[in-house]
Scaffold this motif. Sequence first.
Motif, short mmCIF file in Angstrom:
data_model
loop_
_atom_site.label_atom_id
_atom_site.label_comp_id
_atom_site.label_asym_id
_atom_site.label_seq_id
_atom_site.Cartn_x
_atom_site.Cartn_y
_atom_site.Cartn_z
N VAL A 1 3.51 26.83 -13.95
CA VAL A 1 2.32 26.89 -13.82
C VAL A 1 1.97 25.95 -12.57
O VAL A 1 0.73 26.22 -12.00
CB VAL A 1 1.27 26.67 -15.00
CG1 VAL A 1 1.58 27.81 -16.09
CG2 VAL A 1 1.56 25.25 -15.71
N ALA A 2 2.58 25.05 -12.15
CA ALA A 2 2.34 24.00 -11.39
C ALA A 2 3.50 23.48 -10.84
O ALA A 2 4.32 23.06 -11.51
CB ALA A 2 1.35 22.79 -11.64
N HIS A 3 3.77 23.71 -9.28
CA HIS A 3 4.87 23.12 -8.80
C HIS A 3 4.92 22.82 -7.40
O HIS A 3 3.95 23.37 -6.58
CB HIS A 3 6.17 24.13 -8.99
CG HIS A 3 5.87 25.34 -8.43
ND1 HIS A 3 6.37 25.71 -7.02
CD2 HIS A 3 5.20 26.25 -8.83
CE1 HIS A 3 5.87 26.93 -6.89
NE2 HIS A 3 5.40 27.46 -7.88
N PRO A 4 5.84 21.86 -6.82
CA PRO A 4 5.82 21.33 -5.30
C PRO A 4 6.09 22.70 -4.56
O PRO A 4 6.82 23.49 -5.19
CB PRO A 4 6.43 20.22 -5.22
CG PRO A 4 6.91 19.80 -6.69
CD PRO A 4 6.41 20.97 -7.42
N LEU A 5 5.52 22.71 -3.40
CA LEU A 5 5.92 24.09 -2.68
C LEU A 5 7.07 23.64 -1.67
O LEU A 5 7.86 24.42 -0.98
CB LEU A 5 4.83 24.28 -1.53
CG LEU A 5 3.83 25.02 -2.72
CD1 LEU A 5 2.58 25.44 -1.49
CD2 LEU A 5 4.14 26.24 -3.30
N ASN A 6 7.39 22.20 -1.67
CA ASN A 6 8.81 21.92 -0.84
C ASN A 6 9.67 20.81 -1.48
O ASN A 6 9.04 20.12 -2.43
CB ASN A 6 8.29 21.60 0.59
CG ASN A 6 7.26 20.30 0.81
OD1 ASN A 6 7.73 19.28 0.26
ND2 ASN A 6 6.20 20.82 1.09
N SER A 7 10.93 20.49 -0.82
CA SER A 7 11.81 19.63 -1.66
C SER A 7 11.36 18.14 -1.41
O SER A 7 11.61 17.36 -2.30
CB SER A 7 13.17 20.04 -1.33
OG SER A 7 13.39 19.73 0.29
N GLU A 8 10.68 18.26 -0.11
CA GLU A 8 10.23 16.51 0.04
C GLU A 8 9.18 16.18 -1.06
O GLU A 8 9.40 15.07 -1.48
CB GLU A 8 9.71 16.50 1.09
CG GLU A 8 9.11 15.23 1.77
CD GLU A 8 8.53 15.23 3.04
OE1 GLU A 8 7.75 14.29 3.45
OE2 GLU A 8 8.93 15.92 3.85
N THR A 9 8.32 17.18 -1.30
CA THR A 9 6.97 16.74 -2.42
C THR A 9 7.76 16.77 -3.70
O THR A 9 7.48 15.92 -4.52
CB THR A 9 6.00 17.88 -2.21
OG1 THR A 9 5.69 17.75 -0.91
CG2 THR A 9 4.86 17.24 -3.28
#
Length: 94
Positions: free
Chosen positions: A59-67
């Motif tokens: 339901v919530a997640h980072p959009l890139n691997s760095e974050t």
Amino acid sequence: MEVTEVKVFPVEEDKLKAYVTITLDDCFVVRDLKVIRGTSGLFVSMPSKKRRDGTYKDVAHPLNSETRRMIEERIIAAYREVTAGDAGQDRDDG
């Protein structure tokens, strides 16, 4: 974006090691992240919701691997700090 607060709530289960709440930029809270012990060490599972078909969707997640890496590092460091008196269990070399 900065993780400005991490609250760790340890649990005593086999693979699930803690529930976590983080605050981003002192103005946005994300609850129900999980610290999990996997086959290659600790990792962070994002909050998810069970769907009708039995699968789970974040339901919530980072959009890139760095974050993702930044959030995971902060959470695992906080988890280790909170559990430092637990004889060093669940520590990995990675």
